[in-house]
Design an enzyme around this catalytic site. Structure first.
Site, PDB file in Angstrom:
ATOM      1  N   GLU A 240       0.828  -1.195   0.000  1.00  0.00           N
ATOM      2  CA  GLU A 240       0.000   0.000   0.000  1.00  0.00           C
ATOM      3  C   GLU A 240       0.865   1.248   0.000  1.00  0.00           C
ATOM      4  O   GLU A 240       1.911   1.279   0.647  1.00  0.00           O
ATOM      5  CB  GLU A 240      -0.864   0.017   1.260  1.00  0.00           C
ATOM      6  CG  GLU A 240      -1.763  -1.184   1.328  1.00  0.00           C
ATOM      7  CD  GLU A 240      -2.568  -1.227   2.607  1.00  0.00           C
ATOM      8  OE1 GLU A 240      -2.644  -0.204   3.312  1.00  0.00           O
ATOM      9  OE2 GLU A 240      -3.129  -2.292   2.877  1.00  0.00           O
TER      10      GLU A 240
ATOM     11  N   CYS B  14       3.182   8.380   1.457  1.00  0.00           N
ATOM     12  CA  CYS B  14       3.494   7.431   2.518  1.00  0.00           C
ATOM     13  C   CYS B  14       3.849   6.105   1.847  1.00  0.00           C
ATOM     14  O   CYS B  14       3.025   5.535   1.128  1.00  0.00           O
ATOM     15  CB  CYS B  14       2.273   7.316   3.420  1.00  0.00           C
ATOM     16  SG  CYS B  14       2.421   6.061   4.674  1.00  0.00           S
TER      17      CYS B  14
ATOM     18  N   CYS C  12       4.513  -7.329   8.020  1.00  0.00           N
ATOM     19  CA  CYS C  12       5.444  -6.870   9.054  1.00  0.00           C
ATOM     20  C   CYS C  12       5.584  -7.966  10.096  1.00  0.00           C
ATOM     21  O   CYS C  12       4.608  -8.638  10.445  1.00  0.00           O
ATOM     22  CB  CYS C  12       4.934  -5.591   9.713  1.00  0.00           C
ATOM     23  SG  CYS C  12       6.104  -4.936  10.949  1.00  0.00           S
TER      24      CYS C  12
ATOM     25  N   CYS D 194       2.726  -5.622  16.352  1.00  0.00           N
ATOM     26  CA  CYS D 194       2.086  -4.709  17.304  1.00  0.00           C
ATOM     27  C   CYS D 194       0.597  -5.048  17.353  1.00  0.00           C
ATOM     28  O   CYS D 194      -0.025  -5.304  16.322  1.00  0.00           O
ATOM     29  CB  CYS D 194       2.309  -3.256  16.899  1.00  0.00           C
ATOM     30  SG  CYS D 194       4.057  -2.848  16.778  1.00  0.00           S
TER      31      CYS D 194
ATOM     32  N   CYS E 196      -2.160  -3.161  15.072  1.00  0.00           N
ATOM     33  CA  CYS E 196      -1.826  -2.796  13.694  1.00  0.00           C
ATOM     34  C   CYS E 196      -2.225  -3.870  12.687  1.00  0.00           C
ATOM     35  O   CYS E 196      -1.990  -5.062  12.911  1.00  0.00           O
ATOM     36  CB  CYS E 196      -0.319  -2.534  13.614  1.00  0.00           C
ATOM     37  SG  CYS E 196       0.261  -2.211  11.946  1.00  0.00           S
TER      38      CYS E 196
ATOM     39  N   GLY F 283       5.131  -2.324   6.941  1.00  0.00           N
ATOM     40  CA  GLY F 283       6.469  -2.830   7.228  1.00  0.00           C
ATOM     41  C   GLY F 283       7.252  -1.980   8.211  1.00  0.00           C
ATOM     42  O   GLY F 283       6.854  -0.880   8.567  1.00  0.00           O
ATOM     43  N   GLU F 284       8.362  -2.552   8.673  1.00  0.00           N
ATOM     44  CA  GLU F 284       9.256  -1.856   9.599  1.00  0.00           C
ATOM     45  C   GLU F 284      10.503  -1.451   8.799  1.00  0.00           C
ATOM     46  O   GLU F 284      11.342  -2.299   8.476  1.00  0.00           O
ATOM     47  CB  GLU F 284       9.607  -2.791  10.766  1.00  0.00           C
ATOM     48  CG  GLU F 284      10.731  -2.337  11.664  1.00  0.00           C
ATOM     49  CD  GLU F 284      10.621  -0.894  12.154  1.00  0.00           C
ATOM     50  OE1 GLU F 284       9.603  -0.521  12.740  1.00  0.00           O
ATOM     51  OE2 GLU F 284      11.593  -0.132  11.938  1.00  0.00           O
TER      52      GLU F 284
ATOM     53  N   SER G 128       9.778   6.183   9.974  1.00  0.00           N
ATOM     54  CA  SER G 128       9.100   5.839  11.221  1.00  0.00           C
ATOM     55  C   SER G 128       9.521   4.437  11.646  1.00  0.00           C
ATOM     56  O   SER G 128       9.507   3.514  10.833  1.00  0.00           O
ATOM     57  CB  SER G 128       7.583   5.892  11.000  1.00  0.00           C
ATOM     58  OG  SER G 128       6.896   5.487  12.168  1.00  0.00           O
TER      59      SER G 128
ATOM     60  N   SER H 141       7.471   5.299  16.771  1.00  0.00           N
ATOM     61  CA  SER H 141       6.139   4.838  17.163  1.00  0.00           C
ATOM     62  C   SER H 141       6.204   4.446  18.629  1.00  0.00           C
ATOM     63  O   SER H 141       6.519   3.308  18.958  1.00  0.00           O
ATOM     64  CB  SER H 141       5.714   3.632  16.309  1.00  0.00           C
ATOM     65  OG  SER H 141       5.425   4.050  15.009  1.00  0.00           O
ATOM     66  N   LEU H 142       5.938   5.396  19.487  1.00  0.00           N
ATOM     67  CA  LEU H 142       6.107   5.153  20.923  1.00  0.00           C
ATOM     68  C   LEU H 142       4.859   4.461  21.495  1.00  0.00           C
ATOM     69  O   LEU H 142       4.944   3.380  22.031  1.00  0.00           O
ATOM     70  CB  LEU H 142       6.392   6.477  21.639  1.00  0.00           C
ATOM     71  CG  LEU H 142       7.083   6.331  22.987  1.00  0.00           C
ATOM     72  CD1 LEU H 142       8.481   5.766  22.829  1.00  0.00           C
ATOM     73  CD2 LEU H 142       7.129   7.669  23.723  1.00  0.00           C
ATOM     74  N   HIS H 143       3.729   5.090  21.374  1.00  0.00           N
ATOM     75  CA  HIS H 143       2.421   4.516  21.698  1.00  0.00           C
ATOM     76  C   HIS H 143       2.217   4.127  23.159  1.00  0.00           C
ATOM     77  O   HIS H 143       1.136   3.638  23.525  1.00  0.00           O
ATOM     78  CB  HIS H 143       2.077   3.325  20.803  1.00  0.00           C
ATOM     79  CG  HIS H 143       2.204   3.603  19.333  1.00  0.00           C
ATOM     80  ND1 HIS H 143       1.963   4.839  18.771  1.00  0.00           N
ATOM     81  CD2 HIS H 143       2.567   2.805  18.304  1.00  0.00           C
ATOM     82  CE1 HIS H 143       2.162   4.785  17.468  1.00  0.00           C
ATOM     83  NE2 HIS H 143       2.537   3.577  17.152  1.00  0.00           N
TER      84      HIS H 143
ATOM     85  N   ASN I 284      -7.308   4.261  14.630  1.00  0.00           N
ATOM     86  CA  ASN I 284      -8.107   3.939  13.459  1.00  0.00           C
ATOM     87  C   ASN I 284      -8.590   2.503  13.602  1.00  0.00           C
ATOM     88  O   ASN I 284      -7.769   1.590  13.664  1.00  0.00           O
ATOM     89  CB  ASN I 284      -7.166   4.003  12.245  1.00  0.00           C
ATOM     90  CG  ASN I 284      -7.764   4.750  11.097  1.00  0.00           C
ATOM     91  OD1 ASN I 284      -8.971   4.743  10.888  1.00  0.00           O
ATOM     92  ND2 ASN I 284      -6.898   5.408  10.355  1.00  0.00           N
TER      93      ASN I 284
ATOM     94  N   CYS J 110      -1.979   1.721   8.102  1.00  0.00           N
ATOM     95  CA  CYS J 110      -1.186   0.837   7.258  1.00  0.00           C
ATOM     96  C   CYS J 110      -1.682  -0.599   7.320  1.00  0.00           C
ATOM     97  O   CYS J 110      -2.043  -1.106   8.354  1.00  0.00           O
ATOM     98  CB  CYS J 110       0.285   0.915   7.648  1.00  0.00           C
ATOM     99  SG  CYS J 110       0.640   0.460   9.348  1.00  0.00           S
TER     100      CYS J 110
HETATM  101  N1  SAH Z   1       6.686  -0.014  11.295  1.00  0.00           N
HETATM  102  C1  SAH Z   1       6.898   1.381  11.394  1.00  0.00           C
HETATM  103  C2  SAH Z   1       6.320   2.174  10.246  1.00  0.00           C
HETATM  104  C3  SAH Z   1       4.967   1.798   9.742  1.00  0.00           C
HETATM  105  S1  SAH Z   1       3.574   2.018  10.792  1.00  0.00           S
HETATM  106  C4  SAH Z   1       6.356   1.899  12.697  1.00  0.00           C
HETATM  107  O1  SAH Z   1       5.670   1.168  13.391  1.00  0.00           O
HETATM  108  O2  SAH Z   1       6.677   3.040  13.020  1.00  0.00           O
HETATM  109  C5  SAH Z   1       3.135   3.691  10.572  1.00  0.00           C
HETATM  110  C6  SAH Z   1       2.338   4.247  11.781  1.00  0.00           C
HETATM  111  O3  SAH Z   1       0.953   3.840  11.745  1.00  0.00           O
HETATM  112  C7  SAH Z   1       2.908   3.766  13.098  1.00  0.00           C
HETATM  113  O4  SAH Z   1       3.065   4.832  13.998  1.00  0.00           O
HETATM  114  C8  SAH Z   1       1.830   2.803  13.542  1.00  0.00           C
HETATM  115  O5  SAH Z   1       1.911   2.596  14.894  1.00  0.00           O
HETATM  116  C9  SAH Z   1       0.576   3.482  13.049  1.00  0.00           C
HETATM  117  N2  SAH Z   1      -0.610   2.631  13.081  1.00  0.00           N
HETATM  118  C10 SAH Z   1      -0.678   1.291  12.953  1.00  0.00           C
HETATM  119  N3  SAH Z   1      -1.952   0.878  13.081  1.00  0.00           N
HETATM  120  C11 SAH Z   1      -2.697   1.974  13.310  1.00  0.00           C
HETATM  121  C12 SAH Z   1      -4.086   2.197  13.530  1.00  0.00           C
HETATM  122  N4  SAH Z   1      -4.943   1.197  13.526  1.00  0.00           N
HETATM  123  N5  SAH Z   1      -4.524   3.470  13.743  1.00  0.00           N
HETATM  124  C13 SAH Z   1      -3.637   4.499  13.717  1.00  0.00           C
HETATM  125  N6  SAH Z   1      -2.330   4.350  13.496  1.00  0.00           N
HETATM  126  C14 SAH Z   1      -1.854   3.097  13.304  1.00  0.00           C
HETATM  127 FE1  SF4 Z   2       4.914  -3.378  12.119  1.00  0.00          FE
HETATM  128 FE2  SF4 Z   2       4.866  -0.728  12.559  1.00  0.00          FE
HETATM  129 FE3  SF4 Z   2       2.566  -2.145  12.400  1.00  0.00          FE
HETATM  130 FE4  SF4 Z   2       4.185  -2.459  14.503  1.00  0.00          FE
HETATM  131  S1  SF4 Z   2       3.092  -0.580  13.921  1.00  0.00           S
HETATM  132  S2  SF4 Z   2       3.188  -4.135  13.351  1.00  0.00           S
HETATM  133  S3  SF4 Z   2       6.189  -2.266  13.576  1.00  0.00           S
HETATM  134  S4  SF4 Z   2       4.039  -1.813  10.759  1.00  0.00           S
END
Ligand code: SAH
Ligand code: SF4
Length: 351
Positions: free
Chosen positions: A93, A114, A121, A125, A128, A168-169, A200, A223-225, A299, A342
């Site tokens: 994507e 983006c 991945c 997480c 995600c 992806g990471e 990221s 991506s701290l979260h 999301n 993503c």
């Molecule tokens: N793997 C890398 C880059 C891709 S993810 C990373 O994790 O940083 C890009 C961003 O989208 C990350 O900050 C991820 O945590 C966020 N993301 C993933 N799922 C999401 C969701 N359901 N709602 C909002 N953001 C989300």
């Molecule tokens: Fe992979 Fe980033 Fe999604 Fe975590 S947030 S599963 S590292 S794409």
């Protein structure tokens, strides 16, 4: 196609050595790069100032476009999400966003792309969509570069900002990522300013240190979260390998080396990481690093139980950071209805 290599995985030095091996003149390197990146030519046959034998040799050795656009969601004035197919049938994507003040302040009322760095991945997480079907493979540098080229082609727009926040990471595909950044940044390539690119990562500590040592002034988003290990452990498995103390130390190092401010991405998930205790800890981390914070209301992902907090709860969390003196944005929803987080579109296609 057979053993053909992906042309857009080459940098100028790679192409120069290919030309040298064949005894070709070095000015051919510039000519071919000009056809590909300035004239956006998609076949060697059209390269009219290149001798026919060299055109044939190039066509035997390399592929130019390697992606096809199979689906687009959204409209031109909002976020548009594209599902692209790779040569082996895998799907990735890429997203085009109009002006993105949340990421760039108001300096840059320009289009942002983006990009994905892997198919799927491996980091799993919990919130995600990208990780739900696991990891399939790394993207080659040329498959990363081609996403931007295809986005510009299908939208007839010039993209000024690039974020590696797709599937992806990126740091798990480090060498291909850095090669792609070089090609995207090069004057002979896509010409995107380094400071207009953001990588990221979920927090791969060794690669963050390696990135700190790279010559590019590319921005870093983390991506701290979650702001404590107990909460982060629950939603991001990577935190058990690289806990917050290690991550923050690596970011201290990065800050010494890079001029750009670090960004913390923080998805707000109801009842999981949206407590004001987390906000207070986040203020400390951001202050230590001079970082800014992007708050992103979660999301919803089909099949996952998580929800976003209410608007009031989001605002309370936001205020806590603001009162702590941290530059903070609460991202307004873009593309919630088109599965913009993503990995969601690919998941729909698979089901
Ligand atoms: N793997 C890398 C880059 C891709 S993810 C990373 O994790 O940083 C890009 C961003 O989208 C990350 O900050 C991820 O945590 C966020 N993301 C993933 N799922 C999401 C969701 N359901 N709602 C909002 N953001 C989300
Ligand atoms: Fe992979 Fe980033 Fe999604 Fe975590 S947030 S599963 S590292 S794409």
């Amino acid at each position: 196609m057979g053993n053909s290599r992906i042309f857009k995985s080459l940098n100028a030095a790679d192409l120069a050595s290919w030309m040298a091996e064949r005894g070709e003149k070095q000015f051919r390197v510039r000519q071919v790069l000009d056809w590909i990146y300035a004239k956006r030519c998609s076949s060697f046959a059209e390269m009219s100032n290149i001798p026919p034998e060299l055109r044939t040799a190039l066509a035997d050795a390399f592929l130019i476009p390697v992606l096809s656009n199979i689906r687009c969601l959204g409209s031109a004035d909002t976020t548009r999400k594209f599902l692209f197919q790779l040569r082996d049938g895998q799907l990735i994507e890429s997203v085009l966003m109009p002006a993105s003040p949340a990421l760039y302040g108001d300096r840059s009322a320009r289009v942002t792309a983006c990009l994905s760095s892997q198919v799927g991945c491996a980091y799993g997480c919990k919130f995600c969509a990208s990780g739900l079907n696991g990891w399939k493979r790394n993207l080659e540098a040329g498959e990363i570069v081609d996403q931007l080229m295809l986005l510009e082609q299908v939208s007839s727009q010039r993209v000024h900002n690039v974020v590696f926040m797709g599937m992806g990471e990126p740091f798990a595909n480090f060498s291909n990522l850095m090669k792609a950044i070089e090609i995207l940044n090069a004057a002979w390539g896509m010409g995107v300013g380094a400071r207009h690119m953001t990588v990221s990562t979920s927090g791969l500590v060794p690669q963050i240190r390696q990135f700190a040592e790279s010559p590019f002034q590319v921005r870093l988003a983390i991506s701290l979260h979650a702001a404590s290990d107990s909460v982060r452990d629950k939603i991001m498995p990577i935190n058990r390998r690289y806990p917050l103390a290690d991550l923050l130390n690596a970011l201290d190092y990065c800050r010494l080396r890079k001029k750009q401010r670090i960004t913390f991405e923080y998805i707000l998930i109801k009842g999981v990481n949206d407590g004001l205790d987390q906000a207070a800890l986040l203020v400390n981390h951001a202050r230590r690093l001079g970082a800014k914070v992007n708050l992103i209301p979660y999301n919803t992902v089909y099949g996952l139980p998580w929800q976003r907090p209410t608007a009031y709860e989001q605002k309370m969390f936001f205020r806590c950071l603001e009162d702590g003196g941290i530059p903070v944005t609460l991202r307004k929803e873009k593309g919630h209805d088109i599965a913009a987080a993503c990995g969601q579109l690919r998941l729909q296609q698979a089901s």
